[in-house]
Design a protein around this motif. Structure first.
Motif, short mmCIF file in Angstrom:
data_model
loop_
_atom_site.label_atom_id
_atom_site.label_comp_id
_atom_site.label_asym_id
_atom_site.label_seq_id
_atom_site.Cartn_x
_atom_site.Cartn_y
_atom_site.Cartn_z
N LYS A 54 0.84 -1.22 0.00
CA LYS A 54 0.00 0.00 0.00
C LYS A 54 0.86 1.25 0.00
N THR B 62 2.08 7.28 -6.76
CA THR B 62 1.33 8.42 -7.30
C THR B 62 2.17 9.68 -7.37
N HIS C 177 0.99 4.21 -2.71
CA HIS C 177 0.92 5.65 -2.41
C HIS C 177 2.10 6.40 -3.03
#
Lengths: 601, 103, 179
Positions: free
Chosen positions: A563, A570, A567
């Motif tokens: 995860k 991006t 993140h």
């Protein structure tokens, strides 16, 4: 020395030869016993000899031929030869002759060893061997129902009593320091008393005295030659022989106990014989009774009387059994109800049978009279005469009674003709023994001088004995057993068991213990399994905690890292030139920074 | 402080700058690689100048140069391998279209 | 002090930079490659001037081969190898110019304003140089040499494995049937 060896080894080798060769077993057996018999005669008429064999350290095995042992050896040889001749006829139609003759020869060899044994170790071994042969021979027809139980019962009872012999032998060896029987006979004091009691226990087992008399009744399930040889003349004689040989050692206290045991046995088993409905069981009870009289004689302090009665009884009882065997073949059963009138089928056999029966009752000039007479005289001369003499007389009365009853039942009935196979051999054996019955009485005085032991004589004893015998005979002939015995008949048929007998006293507690042990073991087993199961459960728990606990933890870390990476992704644009520019500028910036830092410091 | 040394270093700096301009501004992979070649060439000339004018007896300078040359060759080989693979799958080696590498 | 060496260094240095700029200014791809080739060759000549003969020869030989291969790749992969279309093939031009200039200025500043210490004037003979280099290579720098060898091997394998085309399934099946 060679005679001793021949007496024992020839039957033994013959047994092995029969088992290996499996042919001509009859001839081998007969020749073996014949040679053994001649060798025993050689022992009897020759000088005393001794055979020493290496045994345990400081305890060599000894075979001695003293007058006593030589006489007993001859008796065993004679009876076994005649019974063997009989057996060739009796077992003519049997399919397992080889096994029978081999086991019988084994027994004869063991019995001779027992009789000639000079030290305790050899005597113990021979004692055990005759017990084993008895088991094998009683259970000979093992497919018949009840035979196996009878054989096992006999073996167990005698074996339990043998413990007494072990204890006594070890005590005597320990106190005397040597296993030689002659040396240990010098023991005295409390050891002698206790050893004597244990010897008595062993003798009670083998000679079927009360309360151990039951096995002999059951032992009648074996073939009749076995009953004739083992359970009338030799095996049951082992008990009496033991007591006769150790008699010099036995102190008066032990002798009193022996006498009481003998007397009680004579009474109890005599009553049982009176109420019996089976011919062989009757004769078995009679055997116990007669041995009771012999124990009485030893207890009275005159072992020679017991010895004489032993020899006479051997001939008498064997011939009775052999005759019973002929009757059994003739009618196909041994129940007295079936045998009614069998006397008329085989008149000649019955004549011999009747002679033997009268001899047992104590009618002169047959041998039984002389031996009974010595016993009664001995008891009257004993210190406990007030107890022993009445017991001896009662025993004599009972003997006459059951013998007469037996003869009456066999005589009164109708004949059923049947041709018998092997009658000739059976008649020869039977006839030989009956001849002995008649003749032995003459030989008794020479035996007395041969053994050189004192023998009381008593006119009163003679008279009392005759009166008792005749009373018994008349009672037995004319009055049926039911009237004679009254309420005792039922008890007699149950074998006079007290408090439920051995079954309730010995067998049931053992079974209770066995069941308890089994339950305990099952619980232990379940406990062990539970421990194992606990281990497995712990393993499962560990694995589950590992899988769920630790693995979950690790996987959660992995997921969080992914995860985080998503993140971070991006943040980037993906355009390569931009990336390059960014890396160049940043590197340059770092470089300048480092340079400034270096320059400053 | 010799003129040659300074002049060689300035040349190296110039090559370095041109190379960076080329690597950052070109769209084609091959052109970018040529820019990188120029950067490395600048480094090479600097190395040789330092060796020649400051420590000519220490051969490790030349050693370093050999290593850098090896690196240049290797980087070109691997880079062209990647270019072939990219060309096979996409049909062109333009870096502007390579934004999907982000996914 | 102006020596012959310095003149040649200056000349070859300018040539290298000039050709380097040409690489990115021209529209024709082949011309880019050739310009790069000349730039590297000038560099090699500079090496020769600085009396690093071995390195100079190595540089010229290697670069010649590399640039010709690069010309091949140019022709294979470029949209417009000949540059006939005259298309502008750059992006973020201003940013890259600025970055390039900044780095140039910074490096020049460092070159000029730092005192490099005593400058050596004489250099060993060529033959001796080569021998010394050989001894250095196989003596003190043996580990480096080995690492370089291994790295070359790895890179070769990596490049080959990236570049080869995987066999299509039909070819594999066909191969199997033949056995």
């Amino acid at each position: 020395m060679t005679f001793i060896g021949l007496v024992i080894l020839v039957p033994l080798l013959a047994a092995v030869a029969i088992l290996c060769w499996r042919k001509r077993s009859r001839e081998l057996a007969l020749s073996a016993t014949g040679i053994s018999f001649l060798s025993s005669l050689g022992l009897l008429f020759g000088p005393g000899s001794e055979l020493i064999l290496p045994g345990l350290p400081n305890m060599p095995l000894r075979l001695v031929a003293t007058p006593l042992t030589a006489l007993l050896s001859t008796m065993v040889a004679v009876v076994s030869t005649l019974v063997l001749i009989y057996a060739t006829g009796y077992m003519a139609k049997d399919k397992e002759k080889n096994r029978f003759f081999a086991t019988l020869l084994l027994f004869i060899a063991a019995m001779q060893t027992l009789v000639l044994a000079g030290d305790w170790i050899l005597l113990l071994s021979a004692w055990e061997l005759i017990g084993l042969s008895s088991y094998l021979l009683i259970g000979f027809w093992y497919e018949k129902p009840g035979v196996k139980t009878a054989a096992t019962r006999a073996f167990l009872v005698t074996r339990s009593a043998d413990l007494g012999l072990y204890i006594a032998a070890f005590m005597l060896i320990a106190s005397a320091g040597s296993s030689d029987i002659a040396t240990t006979l010098n023991t005295d004091g409390s050891i002698a008393i206790v050893a004597g009691i244990f010897l008595l226990i062993a003798a009670m087992g083998k000679s079927a005295q009360t309360p151990l008399h039951d096995w002999l009744q059951g032992a009648m399930a074996g073939p009749t030659p076995v009953s004739a040889l083992l359970h009338s003349a030799t095996l049951v004689a082992a008990g009496a022989i033991l007591l006769i040989r150790t008699a010099p050692m036995l102190p008066p206290e032990t002798l009193a106990v022996i006498g009481v045991v003998g007397g009680v046995t004579a009474l109890v088993t005599g009553l049982m014989a009176l109420g019996e409905s089976d011919l062989k069981r009757l004769l078995a009870a009679s055997t116990s009774s007669q041995y009771g009289l012999m124990f009485l004689a030893v207890g009275a302090g005159v072992p020679l009387a017991a010895l004489l009665h032993l020899i006479a009884h051997a001939a008498i009882k064997s011939s009775l059994f052999l005759g019973a065997g002929v009757f059994q073949h003739s009618r196909g059963s041994t129940a007295l109800s079936d045998l009614a009138g069998v006397a008329r089928d085989q008149p000649r056999i019955f004549i011999g049978f009747a002679i033997a029966a009268l001899a047992l009752a104590g009618i002169p000039p047959l041998s039984g009279f002389f031996s009974k007479d010595t016993i009664i005289a001995a008891t009257m001369a004993a210190s406990n005469a007030w107890l022993f003499a009445p017991l001896a007389l009662a025993g004599t009365v009972l003997t006459g009674a059951y013998m007469a009853r037996m003869l009456r039942i066999l005589w009164q009935g109708s004949a059923r003709k049947k041709t018998l196979v092997g009658l000739k051999q059976m008649s020869i054996g039977f006839g030989g023994l009956v001849a002995l019955v008649i003749v032995l009485g003459v030989l008794f005085p020479s035996i007395e001088t041969f053994i050189a032991m004192p023998l009381p004589g008593n006119r009163l004893a003679v008279v009392l004995g005759l009166v008792a015998a005749l009373t018994g005979l008349l009672l037995g002939w004319f009055i049926p057993a039911r009237t004679l015995m009254g309420p005792l008949l039922e008890k007699a048929n149950q074998g006079f068991s007290l408090a439920g007998g051995f079954d309730r006293l010995c067998v049931r507690p053992v079974f209770v213990i066995a069941h308890a042990c089994e339950k305990l073991e099952r619980r232990l087993y379940a406990a062990v399994l539970a421990v194992g199961q606990t281990g497995i459960n712990i393993a499962h728990m560990t694995r589950n905690s590992d899988e769920q606990g630790i693995d979950l933890f690790i996987f959660s870390i992995v997921r969080r890292t992914i995860k985080l990476g998503n993140h971070a992704r991006t943040l980037q644009s993906g355009l390569i030139h931009r990336e390059l520019a960014i890396s160049v500028i940043v590197t340059a910036g770092l470089f300048i920074f480092a340079a400034i830092g270096l320059l400053m410091y | 402080m010799s003129v040659e040394l300074v002049w060689a270093l300035i040349t190296g700096a110039a090559l370095f700058g041109v190379g960076i301009y080329g690597a950052l501004s070109q769209t084609n992979l091959v052109m970018i690689m040529m820019g990188v070649e120029l950067i490395l060439a600048g480094a090479l000339i600097n190395l040789v100048a330092f060796w020649r004018y400051l420590h000519p007896d220490a051969m490790s300078g030349q050693m370093f140069v050999l290593i850098v040359m090896t690196v240049m060759a290797l980087e070109m080989a691997v880079g062209f391998g990647v270019a072939i693979a990219r060309f096979r799958s996409k049909g062109s080696v333009e870096m502007e279209e390579a934004a999907e590498l982000k996914e | 002090m102006i020596t012959g060496q310095s003149i040649f260094i200056g000349f070859f240095g300018v040539a290298a930079v000039w050709f380097g700029i040409v690489v990115f200014r021209t529209f024709s791809m082949v011309r880019s490659a050739i310009a790069l080739l000349f730039s590297q060759t000038a560099l090699g000549a500079m090496f020769l001037t600085m009396q690093a003969e071995f390195l100079g020869v190595l540089q010229i030989m290697m670069m010649a081969t590399e640039m010709s291969i690069m010309a091949f790749f140019m022709v294979m992969f470029m949209m417009d190898p000949g540059g006939m279309g005259k298309m502008e093939m750059t992006h973020q031009k201003r940013l890259s110019l600025i970055v390039g200039l900044v780095s140039f200025v910074g490096a020049v500043a460092i070159a000029i304003f730092i005192d490099w210490g005593p400058v050596a004037t004489t250099v060993a003979d060529t033959a001796q140089q080569t021998k010394a280099l050989g001894l250095e290579l196989l003596g003190r720098s043996m580990l480096v040499f080995e690492m370089a060898g291994v790295t070359i091997l790895t890179a070769m394998i990596a490049a080959t494995s990236v570049a080869i085309q995987p066999l299509p399934l039909s070819a594999i099946k066909h191969k199997k049937d033949r056995v």
